[in-house]
Scaffold this active site. Structure first.
Site, PDB file in Angstrom:
ATOM      1  N   HIS A   1      54.735  40.600  49.066  1.00 35.94           N
ATOM      2  CA  HIS A   1      53.621  41.227  49.788  1.00 35.94           C
ATOM      3  C   HIS A   1      54.010  42.553  50.442  1.00 35.94           C
ATOM      4  O   HIS A   1      53.430  42.926  51.472  1.00 35.94           O
ATOM      5  CB  HIS A   1      53.037  40.281  50.837  1.00 35.94           C
ATOM      6  CG  HIS A   1      52.435  39.038  50.256  1.00 35.94           C
ATOM      7  ND1 HIS A   1      53.181  37.916  50.003  1.00 35.94           N
ATOM      8  CD2 HIS A   1      51.176  38.743  49.872  1.00 35.94           C
ATOM      9  CE1 HIS A   1      52.399  36.976  49.491  1.00 35.94           C
ATOM     10  NE2 HIS A   1      51.169  37.454  49.392  1.00 35.94           N
TER      11      HIS A   1
ATOM     12  N   GLY B   1      45.270  34.096  48.847  1.00 31.28           N
ATOM     13  CA  GLY B   1      44.212  34.331  49.818  1.00 31.28           C
ATOM     14  C   GLY B   1      44.521  33.589  51.097  1.00 31.28           C
ATOM     15  O   GLY B   1      45.649  33.656  51.595  1.00 31.28           O
TER      16      GLY B   1
ATOM     17  N   SER C   1      51.301  33.213  46.457  1.00 30.42           N
ATOM     18  CA  SER C   1      50.847  33.375  47.829  1.00 30.42           C
ATOM     19  C   SER C   1      50.208  32.070  48.307  1.00 30.42           C
ATOM     20  O   SER C   1      50.864  31.036  48.341  1.00 30.42           O
ATOM     21  CB  SER C   1      49.872  34.553  47.910  1.00 30.42           C
ATOM     22  OG  SER C   1      49.620  34.926  49.240  1.00 30.42           O
ATOM     23  N   ASP C   2      48.924  32.090  48.655  1.00 35.98           N
ATOM     24  CA  ASP C   2      48.285  30.846  49.070  1.00 35.98           C
ATOM     25  C   ASP C   2      48.161  29.874  47.904  1.00 35.98           C
ATOM     26  O   ASP C   2      47.928  28.676  48.116  1.00 35.98           O
ATOM     27  CB  ASP C   2      46.898  31.146  49.659  1.00 35.98           C
ATOM     28  CG  ASP C   2      46.477  30.121  50.705  1.00 35.98           C
ATOM     29  OD1 ASP C   2      47.361  29.450  51.260  1.00 35.98           O
ATOM     30  OD2 ASP C   2      45.268  30.000  50.971  1.00 35.98           O
TER      31      ASP C   2
ATOM     32  N   SER D   1      49.211  41.602  57.255  1.00 36.58           N
ATOM     33  CA  SER D   1      47.985  42.005  57.942  1.00 36.58           C
ATOM     34  C   SER D   1      47.788  43.494  57.651  1.00 36.58           C
ATOM     35  O   SER D   1      48.263  44.346  58.400  1.00 36.58           O
ATOM     36  CB  SER D   1      48.106  41.747  59.452  1.00 36.58           C
ATOM     37  OG  SER D   1      46.936  42.152  60.121  1.00 36.58           O
TER      38      SER D   1
END
Length: 472
Positions: free
Chosen positions: A149, A322, A369-370, A399
């Site tokens: 990320h 997500g 990720s999620d 973020s």
């Protein structure tokens, strides 16, 4: 204040005037996306939708009544800005590095390698000649942290105007100089925009038909349908079609700008149909493409229907991540405890939408990720077996709220996920399912061994353990 996931949408609100003398509150302006005040606090600059700027004089503070506001367009035509790209690029790199060093989740690691990374890459900023090269340096610098990320997006790059090719929602193959419709993606025929345009025209086109021309332009080796449909979509075109029996007819269809969703819808419906037929309707199937808006919608589109069957396969392959995995897992954890039985009508399970049998998940290396988190949590919660290949391995969250001077968005891995069984080790590894490979020749031959194994496992669990709870 702009929504990050959709740059055309704004969070807007009202600017209020609060009098410290009498405690009254009055509205200065509504529909405001952002604002700032002058140094002497006499003027406000308001930004509304579509980046429209207004000036508000707030020197007068009425004791009573409505706040009088005079708005006018802000004239920026006299403002001239001189930018030295070479100097600006150095500043952008330094800011990106500072953000990475100051916000990286592991403070100790950031301190150990931060200055070394800066000294390694900063000299390169004096050798570049394009903004694209600066992006490469920033991304390489971020990559030194070895964490997911870490993104660099947007900025003062050249914008290229797109000229899309109209799509027919079909696979075409050129044989002997003729373009034959090899496959039509049917998606969900009951819904608009979820099926091939070839199925919605004035005359249905069938697989095996030949497209001889489009709007009078003949197709062939040198002229493909894509070339003719360049920048032509959402408007009718005339197809000259040769059918299998040799007869020729015309059909008017409207190509779409992007047929990826039609192809996705077809992929999902084919998997559902396969599972239903092979299990004689006993097992349901649903796919979750991401853990965002699309995945949330897709889950609840199918879950209520598929959960009524005796077992369920949850497919999270190619999940783009997500933040809604917790909501979906809570739903899947529901254990059937009883039934709501009316005098008339059908009985309903309690809790609602609880599956009365085994649930099996499928994941792969493109679930990240999620999607990683969902796959691992599915195992930890003992919802059921997880089948497929090891997931992507990127679970340090971001973020993306910070922008650099030229509008570049840079993200820093800020929120590391720790699990009780593996600690921080999902990052850069992923979660390990029961390995079932999906080889290239399987795809070529139209097989899905991971789905086949998931269905076998679900049927086996049904035979061995039966239902969770039947009314008796």
């Amino acid at each position: 204040m702009k929504y990050y996931s959709s740059p055309d949408l704004y969070r807007t609100g009202s600017v209020l005037y609060h009098s410290l003398k009498d405690g009254s509150i009055r509205t200065v302006s509504t529909g405001v996306a952002d604002f700032t005040s002058s140094s002497d606090r006499s003027t406000l600059i308001l930004k509304k939708e579509k980046n429209t700027l207004f000036v508000a004089d707030i020197r007068e503070t009425p004791e009573s009544g409505n706040f009088k506001l005079t708005e006018k367009d802000l004239d920026l035509s006299r403002i001239k800005v001189r930018v030295d790209p070479a100097k600006e690029w150095k500043i952008i790199f330094s800011e990106a590095w500072k953000l990475a060093a100051e916000n990286y989740w592991n403070e100790k690691k950031a301190a150990e390698i931060g200055d070394e990374i800066y000294r390694k890459y900063e000299p390169l900023t004096g050798t570049i000649s394009t903004r694209f090269e600066l992006s490469e340096i920033i991304r390489e610098m971020q990559g030194e942290f070895g964490t997911s990320h870490s993104y660099e997006m947007g900025g003062d790059l050249c914008e290229r105007e797109e000229f899309p090719v109209g799509k027919l929602g079909a696979d075409l193959i050129c044989k002997h100089g003729e373009y034959t419709v090899q496959r039509i993606y049917r998606g969900d025929p009951s819904n608009e925009n979820e099926k091939s345009p070839l199925l919605t025209g004035t005359s249905v086109v069938n697989e095996g038909d030949v497209i001889l021309s489009i709007d009078g332009v003949k197709t062939g080796h040198a002229v493909s349908p894509g070339k003719i449909l360049h920048n032509r979509y959402d408007t009718p075109v005339k197809l000259e079609i040769k059918q299998k029996d040799g007869s020729v007819r015309s059909a008017f269809v409207s190509p779409v700008r992007d047929d990826r969703y039609i192809r996705y819808r077809s992929w999902v419906e084919e998997k559902r149909d396969y599972v239903h037929k092979k299990s004689n309707g006993r097992v349901g199937y649903l796919h979750i493409p991401d853990m965002g808006l699309n995945g949330f919608s897709e889950f609840f589109r199918l879950y209520g229907v598929e959960a009524e069957r005796e077992g369920l396969i949850v497919d999270v392959r190619y999940n783009g991540g997500g933040s809604v995995s917790q909501i979906l897992l809570e739903k899947l954890q529901r254990k059937r405890l009883g039934y709501d039985i009316p005098r008339r009508g059908n009985m309903h399970p309690y809790p609602a939408d609880s599956v009365n049998g085994p649930i099996v998940a499928i994941t792969n290396e493109s679930a990240g990720s999620d999607g990683d988190i969902f796959s691992h949590a599915f195992k930890l919660l003992n919802i059921g077996p997880v089948i497929g290949t090891r997931t992507w391995g990127g679970v340090v969250g971001i973020s993306p709220r910070r922008k650099l001077v030229d509008g570049t968005t840079v993200t820093q891995p800020e929120f590391a996920l720790w699990f009780g069984d593996v600690g921080f080790n999902i990052e850069n590894h992923g979660t390990d399912p029961e390995i079932v490979e999906y080889m290239p020749h399987d795809y070529y031959n139209g097989r899905d061994p991971q789905l086949e194994e998931a269905l076998k496992r679900t049927m086996k669990l049904l035979r061995e353990k039966g239902h969770v709870l039947d009314f008796r």
